[in-house]
Design a protein around this motif. Structure first.
Motif, PDB file in Angstrom:
ATOM      1  N   THR A 176       0.812  -1.219   0.000  1.00  0.00           N
ATOM      2  CA  THR A 176       0.000   0.000   0.000  1.00  0.00           C
ATOM      3  C   THR A 176       0.848   1.273   0.000  1.00  0.00           C
ATOM      4  O   THR A 176       0.293   2.371  -0.089  1.00  0.00           O
ATOM      5  CB  THR A 176      -0.964   0.030   1.204  1.00  0.00           C
ATOM      6  N   THR A 177       2.169   1.124   0.076  1.00  0.00           N
ATOM      7  CA  THR A 177       3.019   2.305  -0.137  1.00  0.00           C
ATOM      8  C   THR A 177       3.231   2.542  -1.629  1.00  0.00           C
ATOM      9  O   THR A 177       3.509   3.663  -2.054  1.00  0.00           O
ATOM     10  CB  THR A 177       4.377   2.146   0.555  1.00  0.00           C
ATOM     11  N   ARG A 180      -0.859   3.883  -4.035  1.00  0.00           N
ATOM     12  CA  ARG A 180      -1.206   5.083  -3.247  1.00  0.00           C
ATOM     13  C   ARG A 180      -2.597   5.599  -3.617  1.00  0.00           C
ATOM     14  O   ARG A 180      -3.116   5.312  -4.695  1.00  0.00           O
ATOM     15  CB  ARG A 180      -0.167   6.181  -3.493  1.00  0.00           C
ATOM     16  N   SER A 279      -5.858   2.248  -3.799  1.00  0.00           N
ATOM     17  CA  SER A 279      -5.755   3.466  -4.600  1.00  0.00           C
ATOM     18  C   SER A 279      -6.866   4.458  -4.267  1.00  0.00           C
ATOM     19  O   SER A 279      -6.942   5.521  -4.886  1.00  0.00           O
ATOM     20  CB  SER A 279      -5.833   3.111  -6.098  1.00  0.00           C
ATOM     21  N   ARG A 327      -9.516   3.446   0.874  1.00  0.00           N
ATOM     22  CA  ARG A 327      -8.091   3.342   1.198  1.00  0.00           C
ATOM     23  C   ARG A 327      -7.885   2.712   2.582  1.00  0.00           C
ATOM     24  O   ARG A 327      -7.029   1.842   2.747  1.00  0.00           O
ATOM     25  CB  ARG A 327      -7.469   4.741   1.140  1.00  0.00           C
TER      26      ARG A 327
END
Length: 357
Positions: A176-177, A180, A279, A327
Motif C-alpha cells: 500500500t506504499t 497510493r 488506490s 483506502r
C-alpha cells in the motif's frame, strides 16, 4: 529470529511485472517483504523473474515424447511432463540438501509434487492454496507429511477445501506504499487477464449501461475470446490500453472513479479489488467467491453474478463513495505487512512443531 525460507513458485510464468496473475504478484510481494525483514529467501521461479529476487530458475527441460509414446491416446501433454520433471528435480534436490538448510519450504505453486513429496523434506512444508480444489492437488494431499500445513487466501477458499484439508486463512496482501491513494475521475477501470472466466465483456456492457466510460487493462490471454467478445465492444467510451505494469497501472487505477470486477466463477481472492481500494478507488463487483470478504458497503457495491443491469447500478453507486474509506479498508486488512506478519508467525510455529517432533 530470522529464518531461511524456501519459496517455491510457478515454473510457467515469471515472477515479474507485468504479472500474469495474482499468484505471481503474491509471490513477489511475499518474497520482497520477507527479504526486507532480514530473512534469507531462496526463491524457485519461472524463467525471467525479477532479478531483485535472485531466484533460481525452475528449468523446464525440453521434452519430446517418442513416436511409441505418442501412439498412446492417454499420453500426457508435453508441457505437463516438462513441468513434472522440473518440480521432481527440485524436490529431490531439497531432499538431498543440495540447497543447504532451510527452516520452512513454502509451496506457492499449483503443482502437486511439493505436496506429494513433502515426506521426503527435512523441513516442514506450507502450501498456500490459490485455487479451488483440483484433482491432482486433492490426490497429492493423501500422500503429504503429517506436518504439512495449508493456508487459503480467503475464508471462501478454505471452505471449498474443507473436505480435503483444514486450511488457515491468510488474505493476500499488497504494497500500500506503492498503491497510493489517487484523485479519482470520471472513468471506470477493469484490470486483469482478458479471458472468459473474468468476463470483461460484461464489465463493458454494465459500464455503457451506467453511462460511465471504461478503460480495460491486462493481457489478452485468450485471443479468440478477445476478438469475439471484447474487440467488437471497443469504441469512444471503451478503451483497451494493453498490459500495463508498475506506476502506469497504479496511476490509471488511482485516476479511476470506480473499479469493476466481473468474475464468471467463484474468485478465490480478488487481488485487483484490493489494489483498487488501496488506490482509494471504490469497487463495483459481482458477489462471487471471496469478493464479499474484500468489498464492504463503505468501499463498494456488490451485484448478483452475471446481472449486468444490477452491476450498472453498482457502478453508479460506488462512484459516489468515500475514497478515504476505500483506502482505509485496504491498509487495515490487505497490506502486505499484515500478510507477512501472519506468515512469519506460521513459519515459526511450523519450525517449532518440527523441532519438537
Amino acid at each position: 529470529m530470522t529464518m531461511r525460507i524456501c519459496l517455491v513458485a510457478s515454473s510457467r510464468y515469471p515472477v515479474a511485472e507485468p504479472f500474469m496473475g495474482g499468484l505471481e504478484a503474491h509471490t513477489h510481494s511475499l518474497a520482497a517483504a520477507l527479504k526486507r525483514r532480514g530473512h534469507e529467501v531462496l526463491v524457485f521461479a519461472g524463467h525471467g523473474s525479477d532479478p531483485a529476487l535472485e531466484a533460481v530458475t525452475l528449468d523446464v527441460a525440453p521434452f519430446a515424447s517418442s513416436d511409441a509414446a505418442r501412439s498412446d491416446v492417454g499420453s500426457r501433454p508435453e508441457q505437463w511432463m516438462q513441468e513434472h520433471h522440473a518440480y521432481l528435480d527440485l524436490m529431490l534436490a531439497l531432499a538431498r540438501g543440495d540447497h543447504g538448510h532451510v527452516d520452512v519450504v513454502h509451496n506457492n505453486s499449483l503443482h502437486h509434487l511439493p505436496i506429494a513429496m513433502s515426506r521426503t523434506l527435512p523441513a516442514p512444508l506450507l502450501t498456500t492454496l490459490h485455487t479451488p480444489p483440483i484433482a491432482w492437488l486433492e490426490s497429492a494431499a493423501e500422500f503429504a507429511a503429517s506436518s504439512a500445513h495449508y493456508v487459503a487466501v480467503s475464508d471462501h477458499l478454505a471452505g471449498s477445501w474443507s473436505h480435503v484439508v483444514d486450511a488457515q486463512t491468510i488474505p493476500n496482501g499488497i504494497d500500500t506504499t506503492a498503491w497510493r491513494r489517487g484523485p479519482g475521475g470520471p472513468r471506470a477501470v477493469w484490470s486483469g487477464r482478458l479471458v472468459a472466466e473474468k468476463a470483461p465483456h460484461e464489465a463493458i456492457d454494465a459500464a455503457l449501461l451506467a453511462g460511465v466510460p471504461l478503460d480495460l487493462v491486462g493481457p489478452a490471454h485468450d485471443r479468440a475470446y478477445f476478438d469475439r467478445e471484447v474487440a467488437p465492444r471497443l469504441g469512444p467510451d471503451v478503451r483497451y490500453l494493453g498490459h500495463l505494469a508498475g506506476e502506469p497501472l497504479r496511476r490509471l487505477v488511482g485516476d479511476a472513479g470506480v473499479a469493476v470486477v466481473t468474475p464468471a466463477w467463484d474468485e478465490p481472492f480478488g487481488l485487483v479489488a484490493a489494489e483498487a481500494l488501496a488506490s482509494g478507488t471504490p469497487v463495483a463487483a459481482y458477489d462471487r467467491g471471496a469478493l464479499p470478504e474484500i468489498v464492504t458497503p463503505a468501499c463498494g457495491r456488490l451485484a448478483a453474478g452475471g446481472d449486468v443491469v444490477a452491476l450498472a447500478d453498482a457502478i453508479r453507486e460506488a462512484m459516489a463513495l468515500d475514497r478515504d474509506a476505500a483506502r482505509r479498508r485496504a491498509v487495515e486488512h490487505f497490506d502486505v505487512e499484515v500478510m507477512v506478519d501472519r506468515y512469519e508467525q506460521t513459519y515459526r510455529w511450523l519450525a517449532g512443531v518440527r523441532d519438537a517432533a
